[in-house]
Enzyme design. Structure first.
Site, PDB file in Angstrom:
ATOM      1  N   THR A 126       0.019 -23.312  95.384  1.00 28.18           N
ATOM      2  CA  THR A 126      -0.557 -22.444  94.354  1.00 28.18           C
ATOM      3  C   THR A 126       0.460 -21.431  93.830  1.00 28.18           C
ATOM      4  O   THR A 126       1.403 -21.055  94.542  1.00 28.18           O
ATOM      5  CB  THR A 126      -1.767 -21.682  94.957  1.00 28.18           C
ATOM      6  OG1 THR A 126      -2.185 -20.671  94.056  1.00 28.18           O
ATOM      7  CG2 THR A 126      -1.418 -21.011  96.284  1.00 28.18           C
ATOM      8  N   ASP A 127       0.223 -20.949  92.615  1.00 24.63           N
ATOM      9  CA  ASP A 127       1.079 -19.888  92.073  1.00 24.63           C
ATOM     10  C   ASP A 127       0.822 -18.549  92.778  1.00 24.63           C
ATOM     11  O   ASP A 127       1.624 -17.617  92.662  1.00 24.63           O
ATOM     12  CB  ASP A 127       0.884 -19.740  90.554  1.00 24.63           C
ATOM     13  CG  ASP A 127      -0.540 -19.372  90.146  1.00 24.63           C
ATOM     14  OD1 ASP A 127      -1.439 -19.337  91.007  1.00 24.63           O
ATOM     15  OD2 ASP A 127      -0.747 -19.110  88.941  1.00 24.63           O
ATOM     16  N   GLU A 128      -0.306 -18.463  93.532  1.00 27.36           N
ATOM     17  CA  GLU A 128      -0.648 -17.175  94.161  1.00 27.36           C
ATOM     18  C   GLU A 128       0.357 -16.764  95.231  1.00 27.36           C
ATOM     19  O   GLU A 128       0.403 -15.595  95.620  1.00 27.36           O
ATOM     20  CB  GLU A 128      -2.054 -17.219  94.772  1.00 27.36           C
ATOM     21  CG  GLU A 128      -3.111 -17.482  93.726  1.00 27.36           C
ATOM     22  CD  GLU A 128      -4.509 -17.007  94.093  1.00 27.36           C
ATOM     23  OE1 GLU A 128      -4.675 -16.319  95.109  1.00 27.36           O
ATOM     24  OE2 GLU A 128      -5.422 -17.320  93.324  1.00 27.36           O
ATOM     25  N   TYR A 153      -5.613 -15.642 101.828  1.00 20.76           N
ATOM     26  CA  TYR A 153      -5.512 -17.017 101.293  1.00 20.76           C
ATOM     27  C   TYR A 153      -4.075 -17.331 100.900  1.00 20.76           C
ATOM     28  O   TYR A 153      -3.498 -18.333 101.344  1.00 20.76           O
ATOM     29  CB  TYR A 153      -6.445 -17.192 100.088  1.00 20.76           C
ATOM     30  CG  TYR A 153      -6.074 -18.401  99.232  1.00 20.76           C
ATOM     31  CD1 TYR A 153      -6.209 -19.697  99.731  1.00 20.76           C
ATOM     32  CD2 TYR A 153      -5.559 -18.247  97.931  1.00 20.76           C
ATOM     33  CE1 TYR A 153      -5.844 -20.805  98.961  1.00 20.76           C
ATOM     34  CE2 TYR A 153      -5.198 -19.342  97.168  1.00 20.76           C
ATOM     35  CZ  TYR A 153      -5.343 -20.623  97.689  1.00 20.76           C
ATOM     36  OH  TYR A 153      -4.972 -21.718  96.931  1.00 20.76           O
ATOM     37  N   LYS A 157      -1.341 -19.983 102.431  1.00 22.15           N
ATOM     38  CA  LYS A 157      -0.719 -21.043 101.623  1.00 22.15           C
ATOM     39  C   LYS A 157       0.800 -20.892 101.665  1.00 22.15           C
ATOM     40  O   LYS A 157       1.534 -21.883 101.753  1.00 22.15           O
ATOM     41  CB  LYS A 157      -1.207 -20.988 100.163  1.00 22.15           C
ATOM     42  CG  LYS A 157      -2.613 -21.461  99.925  1.00 22.15           C
ATOM     43  CD  LYS A 157      -2.862 -22.924 100.280  1.00 22.15           C
ATOM     44  CE  LYS A 157      -2.239 -23.914  99.323  1.00 22.15           C
ATOM     45  NZ  LYS A 157      -2.630 -25.316  99.656  1.00 22.15           N
TER      46      LYS A 157
HETATM   47  P1  NAD Z   1     -11.661 -26.913  97.258  1.00 21.63           P
HETATM   48  O1  NAD Z   1     -11.992 -25.694  98.027  1.00 21.63           O
HETATM   49  O2  NAD Z   1     -12.530 -27.303  96.113  1.00 21.63           O
HETATM   50  O3  NAD Z   1     -11.635 -28.176  98.246  1.00 21.63           O
HETATM   51  C1  NAD Z   1     -10.984 -28.163  99.470  1.00 21.63           C
HETATM   52  C2  NAD Z   1     -11.336 -29.450 100.198  1.00 21.63           C
HETATM   53  O4  NAD Z   1     -10.652 -29.459 101.461  1.00 21.63           O
HETATM   54  C3  NAD Z   1     -12.832 -29.600 100.510  1.00 21.63           C
HETATM   55  O5  NAD Z   1     -13.268 -30.905 100.238  1.00 21.63           O
HETATM   56  C4  NAD Z   1     -12.920 -29.294 102.002  1.00 21.63           C
HETATM   57  O6  NAD Z   1     -13.998 -29.955 102.644  1.00 21.63           O
HETATM   58  C5  NAD Z   1     -11.572 -29.806 102.472  1.00 21.63           C
HETATM   59  N1  NAD Z   1     -11.138 -29.150 103.722  1.00 21.63           N
HETATM   60  C6  NAD Z   1     -11.116 -27.816 103.989  1.00 21.63           C
HETATM   61  N2  NAD Z   1     -10.679 -27.602 105.246  1.00 21.63           N
HETATM   62  C7  NAD Z   1     -10.397 -28.830 105.760  1.00 21.63           C
HETATM   63  C8  NAD Z   1      -9.902 -29.257 107.014  1.00 21.63           C
HETATM   64  N3  NAD Z   1      -9.597 -28.385 107.985  1.00 21.63           N
HETATM   65  N4  NAD Z   1      -9.723 -30.577 107.216  1.00 21.63           N
HETATM   66  C9  NAD Z   1     -10.028 -31.476 106.246  1.00 21.63           C
HETATM   67  N5  NAD Z   1     -10.516 -31.129 105.030  1.00 21.63           N
HETATM   68  C10 NAD Z   1     -10.699 -29.810 104.801  1.00 21.63           C
HETATM   69  O7  NAD Z   1     -10.154 -26.776  96.834  1.00 21.63           O
HETATM   70  P2  NAD Z   1      -9.421 -27.096  95.437  1.00 21.63           P
HETATM   71  O8  NAD Z   1      -9.692 -26.012  94.495  1.00 21.63           O
HETATM   72  O9  NAD Z   1      -9.699 -28.489  95.079  1.00 21.63           O
HETATM   73  O10 NAD Z   1      -7.888 -26.955  95.913  1.00 21.63           O
HETATM   74  C11 NAD Z   1      -7.194 -28.055  96.459  1.00 21.63           C
HETATM   75  C12 NAD Z   1      -5.778 -27.641  96.781  1.00 21.63           C
HETATM   76  O11 NAD Z   1      -5.133 -27.193  95.584  1.00 21.63           O
HETATM   77  C13 NAD Z   1      -5.660 -26.494  97.777  1.00 21.63           C
HETATM   78  O12 NAD Z   1      -4.560 -26.742  98.612  1.00 21.63           O
HETATM   79  C14 NAD Z   1      -5.411 -25.280  96.906  1.00 21.63           C
HETATM   80  O13 NAD Z   1      -4.698 -24.289  97.603  1.00 21.63           O
HETATM   81  C15 NAD Z   1      -4.612 -25.887  95.784  1.00 21.63           C
HETATM   82  N6  NAD Z   1      -4.704 -25.207  94.488  1.00 21.63           N
HETATM   83  C16 NAD Z   1      -5.926 -24.971  93.914  1.00 21.63           C
HETATM   84  C17 NAD Z   1      -5.990 -24.395  92.649  1.00 21.63           C
HETATM   85  C18 NAD Z   1      -7.307 -24.148  91.951  1.00 21.63           C
HETATM   86  O14 NAD Z   1      -7.310 -23.517  90.905  1.00 21.63           O
HETATM   87  N7  NAD Z   1      -8.429 -24.610  92.469  1.00 21.63           N
HETATM   88  C19 NAD Z   1      -4.807 -24.035  91.996  1.00 21.63           C
HETATM   89  C20 NAD Z   1      -3.587 -24.268  92.628  1.00 21.63           C
HETATM   90  C21 NAD Z   1      -3.545 -24.876  93.863  1.00 21.63           C
HETATM   91  O1  DAU Z   2      -3.940 -19.346  90.877  1.00 20.29           O
HETATM   92  C1  DAU Z   2      -4.382 -20.472  91.578  1.00 20.29           C
HETATM   93  C2  DAU Z   2      -5.589 -20.112  92.410  1.00 20.29           C
HETATM   94  O2  DAU Z   2      -6.699 -20.020  91.532  1.00 20.29           O
HETATM   95  C3  DAU Z   2      -5.878 -21.094  93.534  1.00 20.29           C
HETATM   96  O3  DAU Z   2      -4.799 -21.108  94.430  1.00 20.29           O
HETATM   97  C4  DAU Z   2      -7.176 -20.705  94.263  1.00 20.29           C
HETATM   98  O4  DAU Z   2      -7.482 -21.652  95.257  1.00 20.29           O
HETATM   99  C5  DAU Z   2      -8.293 -20.654  93.246  1.00 20.29           C
HETATM  100  O5  DAU Z   2      -9.497 -20.251  93.857  1.00 20.29           O
HETATM  101  C6  DAU Z   2      -7.941 -19.691  92.110  1.00 20.29           C
HETATM  102  O6  DAU Z   2      -7.900 -18.337  92.625  1.00 20.29           O
HETATM  103  P1  DAU Z   2      -8.457 -17.094  91.798  1.00 20.29           P
HETATM  104  O7  DAU Z   2      -8.787 -16.020  92.732  1.00 20.29           O
HETATM  105  O8  DAU Z   2      -7.532 -16.767  90.670  1.00 20.29           O
HETATM  106  O9  DAU Z   2      -9.780 -17.762  91.148  1.00 20.29           O
HETATM  107  P2  DAU Z   2     -11.281 -17.191  90.975  1.00 20.29           P
HETATM  108  O10 DAU Z   2     -12.023 -18.188  90.131  1.00 20.29           O
HETATM  109  O11 DAU Z   2     -11.862 -16.802  92.273  1.00 20.29           O
HETATM  110  O12 DAU Z   2     -11.054 -15.885  90.130  1.00 20.29           O
HETATM  111  C7  DAU Z   2     -10.425 -15.939  88.854  1.00 20.29           C
HETATM  112  C8  DAU Z   2     -10.313 -14.512  88.341  1.00 20.29           C
HETATM  113  O13 DAU Z   2     -11.629 -14.028  88.043  1.00 20.29           O
HETATM  114  C9  DAU Z   2      -9.743 -13.529  89.350  1.00 20.29           C
HETATM  115  O14 DAU Z   2      -8.982 -12.554  88.654  1.00 20.29           O
HETATM  116  C10 DAU Z   2     -10.974 -12.880  89.986  1.00 20.29           C
HETATM  117  C11 DAU Z   2     -11.963 -12.884  88.838  1.00 20.29           C
HETATM  118  N1  DAU Z   2     -13.381 -13.025  89.198  1.00 20.29           N
HETATM  119  C12 DAU Z   2     -13.719 -14.028  90.055  1.00 20.29           C
HETATM  120  C13 DAU Z   2     -15.026 -14.226  90.422  1.00 20.29           C
HETATM  121  C14 DAU Z   2     -15.423 -15.326  91.375  1.00 20.29           C
HETATM  122  C15 DAU Z   2     -14.349 -12.187  88.647  1.00 20.29           C
HETATM  123  O15 DAU Z   2     -14.023 -11.295  87.842  1.00 20.29           O
HETATM  124  N2  DAU Z   2     -15.647 -12.391  89.003  1.00 20.29           N
HETATM  125  C16 DAU Z   2     -16.031 -13.349  89.877  1.00 20.29           C
HETATM  126  O16 DAU Z   2     -17.248 -13.465  90.154  1.00 20.29           O
END
Ligand code: NAD
Ligand code: DAU
Length: 338
Positions: A126-128, A153, A157
């Site tokens: 992730t970019d985080e 988190y 990561k």
């Molecule tokens: P998500 O939370 O939707 O899904 C995570 C999945 O992993 C789920 O199916 C869960 O059951 C499984 N999981 C969790 N713990 C586990 C374990 N111990 N063993 C096996 N399976 C397990 O996540 P996502 O949003 O699809 O993110 C996927 C990946 O991409 C993550 O590594 C996350 O850090 C990365 N990522 C997400 C975003 C985003 O915006 N969602 C952005 C950048 C990177």
């Molecule tokens: O940047 C990549 C990341 O994006 C991934 O690594 C994470 O797994 C993914 O969850 C996401 O993280 P964020 O914290 O950026 O996403 P989220 O949707 O939780 O929040 C997006 C923005 O909105 C953040 O600035 C927090 C804000 N927010 C979020 C929620 C859930 C609100 O203002 N209200 C809310 O209810």
């Protein structure tokens, strides 16, 4: 091309399930083994349409289970590692499981990949991990930005990213890594901002906006993330990291929420300001030019188009998200404060 077998971890989650659909559509001859623990974020109904595909196998299990992972890794060519705990707000309430899965689970996979001479280990990050940029600056994260994680988190990561590189340097593990910005699209758990906003509005509920709403994220349609991973799996250089980001110029959470309100025909009265997230990163922006120059990738979906598709998806798939929202009631109660 001969058949490849991919181990996808976390394939029942948001990006993982989108990726499995993408891969089987584009490379129907390949085989996918999906290892997922089915935590609250994993959902087999996201993959119901491919359940009977002979090239798709689901294994319920935890990536921290060394014996199971070793057994599965036996016949694998490529690992695509998505499995993680991913919600920042949950990591603030309970960091433990983030360390267990994101750090220790990744280490188990890395050990097993080495033991089984895996040809390619791709780590999804992730970019985080790069921390927070200043609001109003034109700076972006790139492959040389130092790590500065600021939530449990992102720290977990970052730990997993460091381990992957360490296994590359120390033991010669052939890996690639992508660090991606905020994804959105179908199959996204309704705890995250976009699906929460859309589903709340469908039910006549307000959209909670943290703090002043001026935080900025870099938004990428999930299908574009899948095509970026494809480019890296196909032509990425081993030992390298590529940043993946979207087409958005800086857009605040407030403005994104207003765009959603507008697309759904709702008034701005539906915004509810709530207590800010602890340690809330102010701004993310990603420079994805390396992936573009070296591997020819670029995103194809602009925010408004992607949001329209996403809103339609949530309208058409209420059976998918309603139970998830119900199951997360306790978390919502704990997390949101006026
Ligand atoms: P998500 O939370 O939707 O899904 C995570 C999945 O992993 C789920 O199916 C869960 O059951 C499984 N999981 C969790 N713990 C586990 C374990 N111990 N063993 C096996 N399976 C397990 O996540 P996502 O949003 O699809 O993110 C996927 C990946 O991409 C993550 O590594 C996350 O850090 C990365 N990522 C997400 C975003 C985003 O915006 N969602 C952005 C950048 C990177
Ligand atoms: O940047 C990549 C990341 O994006 C991934 O690594 C994470 O797994 C993914 O969850 C996401 O993280 P964020 O914290 O950026 O996403 P989220 O949707 O939780 O929040 C997006 C923005 O909105 C953040 O600035 C927090 C804000 N927010 C979020 C929620 C859930 C609100 O203002 N209200 C809310 O209810």
């Amino acid at each position: 091309m001969s058949q490849r077998t991919l181990l996808v971890t976390g394939g029942a989650g948001f990006i993982g399930s989108n990726f499995i659909h993408y891969w089987l559509n584009n490379y129907p001859e390949d085989k996918i083994i999906n290892l997922d623990a089915l935590t609250y974020a994993g959902n087999l109904s996201s993959l119901a349409d491919i359940e009977s595909n002979p090239n798709y196998v689901f294994v319920e299990g935890n990536i921290t289970d060394r014996e199971l992972v070793n057994k599965i890794m036996d016949d694998i060519d490529v690992v695509v590692h998505f499995a993680a705990e991913t919600h920042v707000d949950r990591s603030i309430l309970n960091p433990d499981v983030f360390l267990q899965t994101n750090v220790m689970g990744t280490q188990v996979l890395l050990d097993s990949a080495l033991k089984n001479n895996i040809k390619h280990f791709h780590h999804i990050s992730t970019d985080e991990v790069f921390g927070s940029l200043e609001l109003g600056s034109s700076k972006k994260f790139d492959e040389n930005t130092p790590y500065d994680p600021r939530s449990p988190y992102s720290a977990a990561k970052a730990g997993s990213d460091h381990l992957v590189r360490a296994y590359g340097e120390t033991y010669g593990l052939p890996f690639t890594m992508t660090n991606c910005s905020n994804n959105y699209g179908g199959y996204h758990h309704p705890e995250k901002l976009f699906p929460l906003a859309i589903t709340n509005l469908m039910d006549g509920l307000k959209v909670p906006v943290y703090g002043d709403g001026l935080n900025v994220r870099d938004w990428l349609y999930v299908q574009d993330h899948c095509s970026a991973i494809d480019r890296v799996l196909t032509d990425g250089k081993k030992g390298e990291t590529y940043l993946v980001g979207g087409l958005t110029e800086d857009i605040s959470n407030l403005d994104v929420v207003k765009l959603i309100l507008n697309l759904m025909g709702k008034s701005e009265d539906m915004i509810e300001y709530v207590t800010d997230r602890k340690g809330h990163d102010r701004r993310y922006a990603v420079d994805w030019s390396r992936l573009n120059k070296e591997l020819g990738w670029e995103p194809s979906v602009v925010l408004e188009e992607g949001l329209e598709k996403t809103i339609e998806w949530y309208k058409d798939n209420q059976d998918w998200w309603r139970p998830l929202k119900e199951e997360s009631k306790d978390f919502f109660e704990q997390n949101y404060k006026k």
